[in-house]
Design an enzyme around this catalytic site. Structure first.
Site, PDB file in Angstrom:
ATOM      1  N   CYS A  11      35.409  42.145  43.485  1.00  0.00           N
ATOM      2  CA  CYS A  11      36.053  42.153  42.169  1.00  0.00           C
ATOM      3  C   CYS A  11      35.058  42.374  41.034  1.00  0.00           C
ATOM      4  O   CYS A  11      35.460  42.535  39.881  1.00  0.00           O
ATOM      5  CB  CYS A  11      36.828  40.857  41.949  1.00  0.00           C
ATOM      6  N   LYS A  15      35.608  45.615  39.011  1.00  0.00           N
ATOM      7  CA  LYS A  15      36.682  45.799  38.031  1.00  0.00           C
ATOM      8  C   LYS A  15      36.123  46.284  36.700  1.00  0.00           C
ATOM      9  O   LYS A  15      34.998  45.950  36.313  1.00  0.00           O
ATOM     10  CB  LYS A  15      37.425  44.470  37.816  1.00  0.00           C
ATOM     11  N   THR A  36      51.429  41.074  29.550  1.00  0.00           N
ATOM     12  CA  THR A  36      50.552  39.911  29.432  1.00  0.00           C
ATOM     13  C   THR A  36      49.456  39.874  30.497  1.00  0.00           C
ATOM     14  O   THR A  36      48.961  38.815  30.849  1.00  0.00           O
ATOM     15  CB  THR A  36      51.362  38.613  29.507  1.00  0.00           C
ATOM     16  N   ASP A  89      49.417  40.091  33.643  1.00  0.00           N
ATOM     17  CA  ASP A  89      49.738  39.189  34.741  1.00  0.00           C
ATOM     18  C   ASP A  89      49.250  39.767  36.067  1.00  0.00           C
ATOM     19  O   ASP A  89      48.735  40.883  36.130  1.00  0.00           O
ATOM     20  CB  ASP A  89      51.235  38.905  34.794  1.00  0.00           C
ATOM     21  N   ASP A  90      49.434  39.001  37.156  1.00  0.00           N
ATOM     22  CA  ASP A  90      48.841  39.365  38.437  1.00  0.00           C
ATOM     23  C   ASP A  90      49.620  40.422  39.198  1.00  0.00           C
ATOM     24  O   ASP A  90      49.049  41.132  40.033  1.00  0.00           O
ATOM     25  CB  ASP A  90      48.711  38.117  39.308  1.00  0.00           C
ATOM     26  N   ASP A  96      47.613  38.039  44.710  1.00  0.00           N
ATOM     27  CA  ASP A  96      48.432  38.323  43.529  1.00  0.00           C
ATOM     28  C   ASP A  96      49.904  37.994  43.768  1.00  0.00           C
ATOM     29  O   ASP A  96      50.611  37.592  42.841  1.00  0.00           O
ATOM     30  CB  ASP A  96      48.291  39.793  43.127  1.00  0.00           C
ATOM     31  N   HIS A 119      47.606  54.927  53.017  1.00  0.00           N
ATOM     32  CA  HIS A 119      47.084  56.251  52.676  1.00  0.00           C
ATOM     33  C   HIS A 119      45.567  56.209  52.771  1.00  0.00           C
ATOM     34  O   HIS A 119      44.934  55.194  52.448  1.00  0.00           O
ATOM     35  CB  HIS A 119      47.511  56.648  51.260  1.00  0.00           C
ATOM     36  N   ASP A 144      45.490  33.936  39.411  1.00  0.00           N
ATOM     37  CA  ASP A 144      44.344  33.784  40.300  1.00  0.00           C
ATOM     38  C   ASP A 144      43.077  34.213  39.565  1.00  0.00           C
ATOM     39  O   ASP A 144      43.091  35.074  38.691  1.00  0.00           O
ATOM     40  CB  ASP A 144      44.525  34.515  41.630  1.00  0.00           C
TER      41      ASP A 144
END
Length: 356
Positions: A26, A29, A57, A59-60, A100, A149, A236
């Protein structure tokens, strides 16, 4: 027996997965400020009546109402290797993607694999082991990897599209916290520091064990939280660190938050941080949202770095009414999150985090 190769099928030598990527987990990101700038001006989603949670907002996951008793939770997450073992990389990436769904109070129903691999540098068995690691985590979550994929890419990338279900009345979001709520974090911090130490070959066996144990622990307790009175908001903690994701709750809920400067840490993290080990993503995170964070006098730079440390497959951050906090903490610890702890509280005020 000597391996036989031809020009059509060249030998592929084993390589460190992390050496093929400019970042990992992560920590890859986009910085929060960069992401906000990119998303400015995106079309509004308010015209879609069944879209319960969209991009408004941060969100996850997205949530789409299917009927009076079911809503679909949809998300995707992928990144580059945080470790060299291909099976462990697959496990970590899959655990992170499913998180998530759990953070929205949902139960996963199926996943699709997203695969980008430098096929000229990685042997087929290495790529297969990555997929097997992801499939093993999905099997533990009770769902299939039903498709996906793949592409030939310069850096190795793996992750999932994850789909789940939740009752429309039990969706958990990052925008419904209340003033006075207690903040509970389910996993200890420091994944970014440990992964940076691993890349620098400074991580011992105990540190690696702690890294793998944390990043492969499914946040499945999130599905239980959706049915508990007093649990108001959940997210999270991943690439933006504890500070960044707390700030997202503040912005979504129109509140302030107070955090402790002594959150739970994974074994060995404090010593590495005090020795100056940090991630580049930690610095980018602070540059993105530090203006909305107050640090009490005496908070060390290394502590600030840990609060902004990107958490690959991190824990859940739960806001819960004070009267229900002990019960929720007991439930979470009983599900194997032994490091779970109270790390702060929500307060009335502007969207800002104060570190005590």
């Amino acid at each position: 027996m000597t391996a036989i190769t031809t020009e059509a099928t060249p030998a592929v030598r084993p390589v460190r997965l992390t050496s093929l990527a400019h970042g990992g987990g992560c920590g890859c990101k986009l910085a929060p400020a960069v992401l906000q700038d990119i998303l400015k001006g995106m079309p509004a989603t308010s015209a879609f009546a069944n879209l319960m949670v969209g991009t408004d907002t941060a969100d996850d996951a997205a949530v789409w109402r299917l009927n009076d008793s079911q809503a679909l939770v949809a998300t995707t997450d992928f990144f580059m290797p945080v470790v060299d073992d291909p099976f462990d990389f697959g496990r970590i990436a899959a655990t992170n993607a499913l998180s998530d769904v759990y953070a929205m109070g949902g139960t996963p129903i199926l996943a699709l694999a997203l695969v980008g691999m430098p096929v000229d540098k990685l042997a087929p068995e290495t790529i297969r082991a990555i997929l097997e690691g992801g499939a093993a985590v999905c099997a533990a979550a009770g769902i299939p990897v039903a498709g996906g994929h793949s592409i030939d890419s310069v850096e190795p990338i793996y992750g999932l599209v994850a789909l789940g279900l939740v009752h429309p009345d039990k969706v958990l979001t990052n925008r419904t916290a209340r003033a006075g709520d207690v903040l509970i974090l389910t996993k200890a911090l420091g994944v970014g520091v440990l992964s940076a130490a691993f890349r620098q070959e400074r991580l011992d066996a105990a540190g690696y064990e702690a890294l793998i144990a944390s990043t492969t622990q499914l946040n499945s307790v999130g599905a239980e939280l959706s049915g508990i009175a007093g649990v108001h908001a959940v997210t999270d903690v991943t690439g933006f660190g504890l500070l960044g994701h707390t700030l997202e709750i503040c912005r979504g809920s129109g509140l302030s938050a107070e955090l402790t400067a002594e959150p739970p840490l994974l074994a060995g993290v404090e010593a590495l941080a005090q020795a100056g080990l940090r991630t580049g993503a930690s610095g980018r995170n602070w540059a993105s949202y530090g203006a909305d964070v107050g640090l009490a006098a005496g908070v060390a730079d290394w502590t600030r770095d840990l609060l902004t440390d990107p958490q690959t497959s991190g824990g859940l951050l739960i806001t819960v009414a004070p009267g229900a906090a002990e019960a929720v903490l007991g439930l979470v610890r009983g599900r194997g999150f032994t490091a779970a702890a109270v790390v702060g509280r929500m307060t009335a005020g502007p969207a800002r985090v104060q570190v005590a």
